[in-house]
Design an enzyme around this catalytic site. Structure first.
Site, PDB file in Angstrom:
ATOM      1  N   GLU A  60      32.763  48.892  44.648  1.00  0.00           N
ATOM      2  CA  GLU A  60      33.051  50.552  43.675  1.00  0.00           C
ATOM      3  C   GLU A  60      32.343  51.640  44.053  1.00  0.00           C
ATOM      4  O   GLU A  60      32.828  53.156  44.193  1.00  0.00           O
ATOM      5  CB  GLU A  60      33.299  50.548  42.483  1.00  0.00           C
ATOM      6  CG  GLU A  60      33.787  49.006  41.762  1.00  0.00           C
ATOM      7  CD  GLU A  60      33.077  48.172  41.481  1.00  0.00           C
ATOM      8  OE1 GLU A  60      32.649  47.602  42.143  1.00  0.00           O
ATOM      9  OE2 GLU A  60      33.595  46.992  41.371  1.00  0.00           O
ATOM     10  N   HIS A 129      34.457  44.745  28.942  1.00  0.00           N
ATOM     11  CA  HIS A 129      35.568  44.671  30.160  1.00  0.00           C
ATOM     12  C   HIS A 129      36.533  44.831  29.058  1.00  0.00           C
ATOM     13  O   HIS A 129      38.151  44.988  29.221  1.00  0.00           O
ATOM     14  CB  HIS A 129      35.875  43.304  30.564  1.00  0.00           C
ATOM     15  CG  HIS A 129      35.124  42.505  31.588  1.00  0.00           C
ATOM     16  ND1 HIS A 129      33.894  42.620  31.334  1.00  0.00           N
ATOM     17  CD2 HIS A 129      36.024  42.632  33.156  1.00  0.00           C
ATOM     18  CE1 HIS A 129      33.840  42.449  33.162  1.00  0.00           C
ATOM     19  NE2 HIS A 129      34.997  42.132  33.563  1.00  0.00           N
TER      20      HIS A 129
END
Ligand SMILES: Cc1ncc(C[n+]2csc(CCOP(=O)(O)OP(=O)(O)O)c2C)c(N)n1
Ligand SMILES: [Mg+2]
Lengths: 326, 326
Positions: A60, A129
């Site tokens: 990322e 999440h």
């Protein structure tokens, strides 16, 4: 009229942007050949090819930083962070690089990049999440933050974000991916950043919310209409820039304010809205401002726990009743 | 160490010598300005490492780009930043490279391909990867080089960037200036390998070790990797073995260095190495060298005196260039 989902709107906006400008490129983890973990982007790789729609390694920091490097050298990249919860993994690039690159160079660059990420609870993804992350990003001048809550907005705000010459983070609510609207295709157009939408006009109380909380606030408003409470529901649509005017005009009319956030209380964006009301709307207010949010709790996996932590229609309605009584 | 005995043309040697002398003179003045508090905060000198930036910059062609670190005055000057833009920026003046908003650690000049010096260790690597992606997609034949210290080879961004660049076969050269210390720590205490270059093998790209005190040697080795990258054969990791003659930053006297180490490296002063080679080849004599050095010193002093009289930016500038408007 066609029936379009929020998920379709993302895909269409990306496809139209890729078609409109050859400098637009799109990359992220599993977004190309696999079409994304939420199946938002199937077909883009097939239509636009591997030069413009690319899978990345699970890196990322590197691919968000690469989006910056590409943006300052002439591309218009769109990078996907699979889950918004991964924003901190790329936070240096977002907060110290992307947001500041134009500023600390004395305006030498434009930074036309978009980061898309799926956020939000309600799908049973557990603690790491499911978070809504706009408040993590709010303290960073230099970026814009977009939170679409409807199908037309999802399309139009994403198109505008990609065309913007500033870095824009577009947070998509994953529970809304299946949300559908009947629309006229001609209505799929750019939506300006920094303009809130009044989703329900009312005279008694102003409710400010976004995304899933906006939909739940509308449900609460319908329930309360039966009790004679007429709610005005404002969908912020963008956090930065913030449409102060629409909020203040509404408070001036209703004199009451409830803010509904899908996030913890401390340091949440709702506090900024409350501060705005205190600063510029205090003389219109007839009652204390109330914030409805997750308090100090975290999101848990177990269904009843997840249902409890995120504000639901009953909790929102209770808060509105309390402010009406005050 | 890789050695390459081919002498560069006399004019190139002359240019490199001159550039190294300019960097040396500038940094000696910068240290003085820091002690006078005209340069604030912190400043990191590359005295002793000049052959690295000068040798690499000599390889670059128009359209090539670079990112580098806070130890970046030499890189900026080697890329072609003017002494005026540098010195005015050092003092936070409106006529500085970044209009005074960047300072010592953020020398940036987009017009010459200098995409920014970075104050976050390792953050410039992903940005370089993105710039190289633009070159590949636009088929410009350009390359990007990114400089970092050996300490940065232990941060995630380094590994993610090498991996991503390798997978995407990007024209980017990762140039590690191994000066043996990361702040006050000798690298053997933080890094379990003898050469940073061996880490290239994890990413399937070439890794080479080069004498970073020898500008000609740097030029030859980097040229070979640059040609390879321009041909579309992908990135390389180049480790330049070098040494900083001064402390890490500010007024650091480097007490952590073993006795005698600096003295050994001073014998390998990059300016001395090139100068003696030119004298041996009949391209320079001591008098000419002294004249050159003195005239550069004089010019730098003149620029410094000019920069002192330059105006600061107006306070309104604080709010400019946060976003691109329009
Ligand atoms: C992410 C991050 N961690 C720590 C620092 C503080 N810091 C600045 S320079 C430096 C040492 C870096 O050493 P190296 O990479 O070898 O580069 P050198 O300074 O020797 O050129 C450190 C730890 C920083 N700026 N950024
Ligand atoms: Mg070092």
């Amino acid at each position: 009229m066609i029936k379009l989902t929020y998920r379709d709107a993302v895909r269409r906006a990306l496809a139209d942007a890729l078609r409109a400008d050859e400098n637009v490129i799109f990359f992220g983890e599993d977004v190309a050949e696999a079409g994304g973990v939420f199946k938002v982007t199937p077909g883009l790789y097939e239509e636009f090819g591997g030069e413009r729609v690319m899978d990345t390694p699970i890196s990322e920091e590197a691919f968000i930083g690469a989006a910056l490097g590409a943006a300052i050298t002439g591309m218009r990249p769109v990078a996907e962070l699979m889950f918004a919860d991964f924003v901190p993994v790329a936070m240096d690039q977002i907060a110290n690089q992307i947001a500041k690159y134009r500023y600390m160079s004395g305006g030498q660059f434009i930074v036309p990049l978009t980061i898309r990420a799926a956020q939000g609870a309600g799908a049973g993804f557990g603690t790491q999440h499911s978070q809504c992350v706009e408040s993590w990003l709010l303290n960073i001048p230099g970026i814009k933050i977009v939170v679409p809550g409807t199908v037309k907005d999802m399309y139009g705000l994403l198109r505008t974000a990609i065309d913007d010459n500033n870095p824009v983070i577009v947070l998509e609510h994953k529970v809304l991916y299946n949300y559908a609207e009947e629309i006229d295709e001609a209505e799929l157009t750019h939506v300006p950043l920094g303009k809130a939408a009044v989703r329900r006009v009312g005279k008694d109380i102003t409710v400010v919310a976004t995304q899933l909380m906006m939909h739940r606030s509308l449900d609460a408003a319908e329930r309360l209409a039966g009790e004679g409470i007429d709610c005005e529901v404002i969908d912020l649509r963008t956090m930065i820039p913030l449409d102060e005017e629409t909020i203040l005009e509404s408070i001036a009319k209703t004199g009451r304010l409830v803010i509904v956030e899908e996030a913890p209380h401390a340091g949440g964006w709702g506090a900024d809205i409350a501060a705005l009301a205190a600063d510029k709307g205090i003389y219109w207010l007839d009652a204390p401002v109330k914030r409805v949010n997750m308090g100090g709790a975290l999101i848990a996996y177990s269904p009843p726990l997840e249902d409890e932590v995120v504000p639901n229609v009953s909790r929102i309605a209770d808060a509105i009743r309390a402010v009406m009584r005050a | 160490m890789t050695q390459n005995g081919i002498a560069l043309p006399a004019q190139m040697r002359q240019d490199m010598l001159k550039k190294m002398l300019e960097i040396r003179a500038a940094e000696e003045r910068i240290q003085g300005l820091f002690l006078e508090n005209l340069v604030r905060g912190t400043t990191h000198l590359c005295i002793g490492q000049e052959a690295c930036s000068v040798g690499v910059a000599a390889v670059l062609q128009p359209g090539d780009t670079m990112t580098c670190t806070y130890r970046g005055h030499g890189h900026a000057l080697a890329m072609g930043m003017t002494m005026k833009a540098l010195m005015a920026e050092m003092m936070g003046k409106a006529s500085g490279a970044c209009k005074g908003k960047g300072g010592s650690m953020h020398m940036t000049d987009a017009s010459i391909g200098l995409l920014g010096a970075n104050a976050i260790v390792g953050a410039q690597l992903p940005i370089a990867v993105g710039a190289a992606l633009t070159s590949r997609l636009k088929k410009t034949g350009n390359i990007t080089v990114t400089f970092f210290g050996e300490g940065a080879a232990n941060i995630g961004a380094f590994h993610e960037s090498l991996n991503l660049a390798a997978i995407w076969k990007l024209p980017v050269l990762f140039i590690c200036e191994n000066n043996l210390y990361g702040e006050y720590s000798v690298w053997s205490k933080t890094t379990p390998v003898r050469d940073i270059a061996v880490r290239a093998s994890s990413y399937g790209i070439p890794g080479i070790v080069v004498d970073g005190q020898d500008a000609e040697c740097v030029y030859h080795e980097v040229s070979a990797m640059a040609e390879r990258a321009r041909r579309g054969e992908g990135p390389a990791l180049i480790e330049l073995k070098t040494y900083r003659f001064r402390g890490h930053s500010r007024t650091d006297q480097a007490p952590y260095r073993p006795k005698g180490e600096l003295e050994e490296w001073l014998k390998r002063d990059p300016i001395l190495i090139l100068k003696e080679r030119m004298i041996a080849d009949g391209q320079l004599d001591e008098t000419e060298f002294e004249e050159l050095r003195e005239s550069i010193d004089r010019q730098v002093v003149e620029v410094v005196e000019w920069a002192k009289t330059e105006p600061y930016p107006p306070v309104e500038a604080l709010y400019e260039d946060i976003y691109y408007e329009g």
